[in-house]
Design a protein around this motif. Structure first.
Motif, PDB file in Angstrom:
ATOM      1  N   TYR A 129     120.232  19.530 146.667  1.00 63.92           N
ATOM      2  CA  TYR A 129     119.281  18.484 146.950  1.00 63.92           C
ATOM      3  C   TYR A 129     119.258  18.177 148.581  1.00 63.92           C
ATOM      4  CZ  TYR A 129     118.784  16.638 142.303  1.00 63.92           C
ATOM      5  OH  TYR A 129     118.550  16.688 141.243  1.00 63.92           O
ATOM      6  N   SER A 130     117.983  17.888 148.991  1.00 65.72           N
ATOM      7  CA  SER A 130     117.706  17.468 150.371  1.00 65.72           C
ATOM      8  C   SER A 130     117.249  15.924 150.250  1.00 65.72           C
ATOM      9  CB  SER A 130     116.765  18.250 151.043  1.00 65.72           C
ATOM     10  OG  SER A 130     116.199  17.593 152.227  1.00 65.72           O
ATOM     11  N   ILE A 131     117.598  15.232 151.334  1.00 68.83           N
ATOM     12  CA  ILE A 131     116.983  13.814 151.419  1.00 68.83           C
ATOM     13  C   ILE A 131     115.776  13.740 152.031  1.00 68.83           C
ATOM     14  CG2 ILE A 131     119.094  12.769 150.442  1.00 68.83           C
ATOM     15  CD1 ILE A 131     119.239  11.714 153.382  1.00 68.83           C
ATOM     16  N   GLY A 132     115.348  14.757 152.797  1.00 63.58           N
ATOM     17  CA  GLY A 132     114.173  14.635 153.227  1.00 63.58           C
ATOM     18  C   GLY A 132     114.025  15.587 154.618  1.00 63.58           C
ATOM     19  N   ASP A 133     113.017  15.675 155.244  1.00 60.55           N
ATOM     20  CA  ASP A 133     112.570  16.803 156.056  1.00 60.55           C
ATOM     21  C   ASP A 133     113.123  16.155 157.446  1.00 60.55           C
ATOM     22  OD1 ASP A 133     111.898  18.567 154.340  1.00 60.55           O
ATOM     23  OD2 ASP A 133     109.877  18.204 154.534  1.00 60.55           O
ATOM     24  N   TYR A 134     114.453  16.120 157.798  1.00 62.47           N
ATOM     25  CA  TYR A 134     114.904  15.629 159.161  1.00 62.47           C
ATOM     26  C   TYR A 134     116.322  16.404 159.390  1.00 62.47           C
ATOM     27  CZ  TYR A 134     115.745  12.166 155.821  1.00 62.47           C
ATOM     28  OH  TYR A 134     116.045  11.565 154.784  1.00 62.47           O
ATOM     29  N   VAL A 135     116.750  16.728 160.317  1.00 61.61           N
ATOM     30  CA  VAL A 135     117.996  17.441 160.548  1.00 61.61           C
ATOM     31  C   VAL A 135     119.277  16.446 160.477  1.00 61.61           C
ATOM     32  CG1 VAL A 135     119.313  19.299 161.553  1.00 61.61           C
ATOM     33  CG2 VAL A 135     116.637  19.433 161.459  1.00 61.61           C
ATOM     34  N   LEU A 136     120.000  16.587 159.883  1.00 61.58           N
ATOM     35  CA  LEU A 136     121.600  15.746 160.038  1.00 61.58           C
ATOM     36  C   LEU A 136     122.432  16.802 160.577  1.00 61.58           C
ATOM     37  CD1 LEU A 136     120.724  13.689 156.775  1.00 61.58           C
ATOM     38  CD2 LEU A 136     120.394  13.149 159.208  1.00 61.58           C
ATOM     39  N   THR A 137     123.845  16.054 160.488  1.00 60.05           N
ATOM     40  CA  THR A 137     124.817  16.766 161.074  1.00 60.05           C
ATOM     41  C   THR A 137     125.756  17.536 159.822  1.00 60.05           C
ATOM     42  OG1 THR A 137     125.951  15.138 161.300  1.00 60.05           O
ATOM     43  CG2 THR A 137     124.969  15.797 163.281  1.00 60.05           C
ATOM     44  N   GLY A 138     125.114  16.997 158.407  1.00 56.55           N
ATOM     45  CA  GLY A 138     126.021  17.650 157.348  1.00 56.55           C
ATOM     46  C   GLY A 138     125.515  16.770 156.172  1.00 56.55           C
ATOM     47  N   GLY A 139     126.097  17.341 155.079  1.00 59.22           N
ATOM     48  CA  GLY A 139     125.515  16.806 153.561  1.00 59.22           C
ATOM     49  C   GLY A 139     126.312  15.405 153.227  1.00 59.22           C
ATOM     50  N   GLU A 140     127.206  14.787 154.126  1.00 57.37           N
ATOM     51  CA  GLU A 140     127.807  13.786 153.758  1.00 57.37           C
ATOM     52  C   GLU A 140     126.884  12.419 153.816  1.00 57.37           C
ATOM     53  OE1 GLU A 140     129.179  15.798 155.932  1.00 57.37           O
ATOM     54  OE2 GLU A 140     130.853  16.461 155.048  1.00 57.37           O
ATOM     55  N   LEU A 141     126.174  12.188 154.752  1.00 56.39           N
ATOM     56  CA  LEU A 141     125.373  10.858 154.501  1.00 56.39           C
ATOM     57  C   LEU A 141     124.205  11.134 153.526  1.00 56.39           C
ATOM     58  CD1 LEU A 141     124.711  10.178 158.327  1.00 56.39           C
ATOM     59  CD2 LEU A 141     125.627   8.519 156.633  1.00 56.39           C
ATOM     60  N   PRO A 142     123.737  12.379 153.269  1.00 52.94           N
ATOM     61  CA  PRO A 142     122.907  12.638 152.082  1.00 52.94           C
ATOM     62  C   PRO A 142     123.386  12.399 150.685  1.00 52.94           C
ATOM     63  CG  PRO A 142     122.329  14.273 153.547  1.00 52.94           C
ATOM     64  CD  PRO A 142     123.470  13.597 154.297  1.00 52.94           C
ATOM     65  N   ALA A 143     124.966  12.808 150.683  1.00 51.38           N
ATOM     66  CA  ALA A 143     125.546  12.510 149.371  1.00 51.38           C
ATOM     67  C   ALA A 143     125.669  10.983 149.118  1.00 51.38           C
ATOM     68  CB  ALA A 143     126.847  13.151 149.474  1.00 51.38           C
ATOM     69  N   MET A 144     125.738  10.373 150.387  1.00 47.92           N
ATOM     70  CA  MET A 144     126.190   8.829 150.072  1.00 47.92           C
ATOM     71  C   MET A 144     124.734   8.130 149.663  1.00 47.92           C
ATOM     72  SD  MET A 144     128.680   7.689 153.105  1.00 47.92           S
ATOM     73  CE  MET A 144     129.092   8.957 154.242  1.00 47.92           C
ATOM     74  N   VAL A 145     123.559   8.569 150.189  1.00 45.44           N
ATOM     75  CA  VAL A 145     122.184   8.050 149.947  1.00 45.44           C
ATOM     76  C   VAL A 145     122.193   8.356 148.339  1.00 45.44           C
ATOM     77  CG1 VAL A 145     119.847   8.580 150.169  1.00 45.44           C
ATOM     78  CG2 VAL A 145     121.246   8.319 152.067  1.00 45.44           C
ATOM     79  N   ILE A 146     122.338   9.496 147.713  1.00 45.03           N
ATOM     80  CA  ILE A 146     122.026   9.720 146.346  1.00 45.03           C
ATOM     81  C   ILE A 146     123.181   8.905 145.543  1.00 45.03           C
ATOM     82  CG2 ILE A 146     122.131  11.485 144.629  1.00 45.03           C
ATOM     83  CD1 ILE A 146     121.251  13.545 146.870  1.00 45.03           C
ATOM     84  N   MET A 147     124.473   8.786 145.914  1.00 44.57           N
ATOM     85  CA  MET A 147     125.244   7.908 145.409  1.00 44.57           C
ATOM     86  C   MET A 147     124.666   6.696 145.270  1.00 44.57           C
ATOM     87  SD  MET A 147     128.623   9.870 146.980  1.00 44.57           S
ATOM     88  CE  MET A 147     130.098   8.676 146.281  1.00 44.57           C
ATOM     89  N   ASP A 148     124.406   6.045 146.277  1.00 46.41           N
ATOM     90  CA  ASP A 148     124.072   4.627 146.544  1.00 46.41           C
ATOM     91  C   ASP A 148     122.758   4.348 145.412  1.00 46.41           C
ATOM     92  OD1 ASP A 148     124.302   2.102 148.077  1.00 46.41           O
ATOM     93  OD2 ASP A 148     122.059   2.335 147.810  1.00 46.41           O
ATOM     94  N   ALA A 149     121.691   5.413 145.427  1.00 45.14           N
ATOM     95  CA  ALA A 149     120.687   5.173 144.662  1.00 45.14           C
ATOM     96  C   ALA A 149     120.906   5.333 143.347  1.00 45.14           C
ATOM     97  CB  ALA A 149     119.647   6.446 145.093  1.00 45.14           C
TER      98      ALA A 149
END
Ligand code: 9D3
Length: 232
Positions: A129-149
């Motif tokens: 999974y990706s959370i969108g087309d922007y470059v982050l520094t790692g997968g942690e914030l995306p994981a938190m976004v998905i966990m929250d949702a």
């Protein structure tokens, strides 16, 4: 619903889930969150998790062995878990995916750093999974976004059971405008209709506003909505 995380920065997950609605859900035992240090699965005294890319180029790549050992341990600890690899190349996460993921008893989030994972790790996960087309520094914030949702879809997590299902993105339209007291704020009045007490007309007004907003702001959603309507 059990969430498990494999990450080089497990401490990132503490504060976002400490308070908030998700924190309450953890206290109530509706949701569990366990983080695991990926470095613990790396060999040698230095527990190295990254290496230079074959073929040359900038940046480092996550070594496959520690990630593989970590995933194996997660599958043992959380039997039947759905294992998700967080990468910019993954399937785009959205509300429909949140609803799908919420059907699992356990989700494991594998978070990467550096330029990404060794390609050979992909065959050991169930989804990417990706959370969108922007470059982050790692997968942690995306994981938190998905966990929250996903967590807010677990029965009992939201105070009002209806609020999850009534979400805007559930019917593919944006939300109608919301107002609360005062009835006038810096010369701007709340629309009269909302003070009228006429619930049928209020419903009608909200629907009209939803459609207007969606057409104005989200051509992508509007296209789909009008498409579906002409389908039936
Ligand atoms: C220029 C090549 N980059 C790919 C777009 C390399 C790269 C940048 C950043 C590789 C990984 C990362 C870290 N990002 C993630 O791990 C990530 C991510 C993201 O950056 N955006 C949206 N969703 C996600 S999920 C994981």
């Amino acid at each position: 619903m059990q969430f498990a995380v494999l990450s080089l920065f497990p401490d990132m997950f503490t504060s976002p889930f400490a308070q908030s609605i998700i924190g309450k859900a953890v206290e109530k035992g509706l949701v569990g969150i366990e983080t695991h240090q990926l470095r613990n699965y790396a060999a040698g005294r230095h527990q190295v998790t990254d290496d230079t890319p074959y073929g040359g180029g900038d940046g480092m790549v996550m070594k496959p062995e520690p990630v593989w050992h970590g995933i194996e341990d997660m599958r043992q600890r959380y039997s039947g878990a759905h294992v998700l690899l967080m990468t910019p190349q993954g399937q785009r996460f959205n509300q429909a995916e949140a609803e799908r993921l919420a059907q699992n008893r356990a989700l494991v989030f594998v978070c990467g750093r550096y330029e990404g994972f060794d390609e050979r790790i992909r065959s050991y996960v169930d989804a990417e999974y990706s959370i969108g087309d922007y470059v982050l520094t790692g997968g942690e914030l995306p994981a938190m976004v998905i966990m929250d949702a996903v967590a807010r879809l677990v029965p009992g997590v939201l105070g009002n059971e209806g609020s999850a299902r009534q979400d805007s993105h559930s019917d593919g339209l944006l939300e109608f405008p919301h107002y609360t007291r005062p009835a006038e704020f810096r010369n701007e009045k709340v629309p009269d209709i909302l003070l009228s007490g006429n619930h049928a007309r209020i419903e009608e007004w909200r629907r009209k506003e939803q459609l207007k907003r969606t057409e104005e702001r989200r051509p992508d959603l509007w296209q789909r909505y009008t498409q579906h309507k002409s389908d039936n």
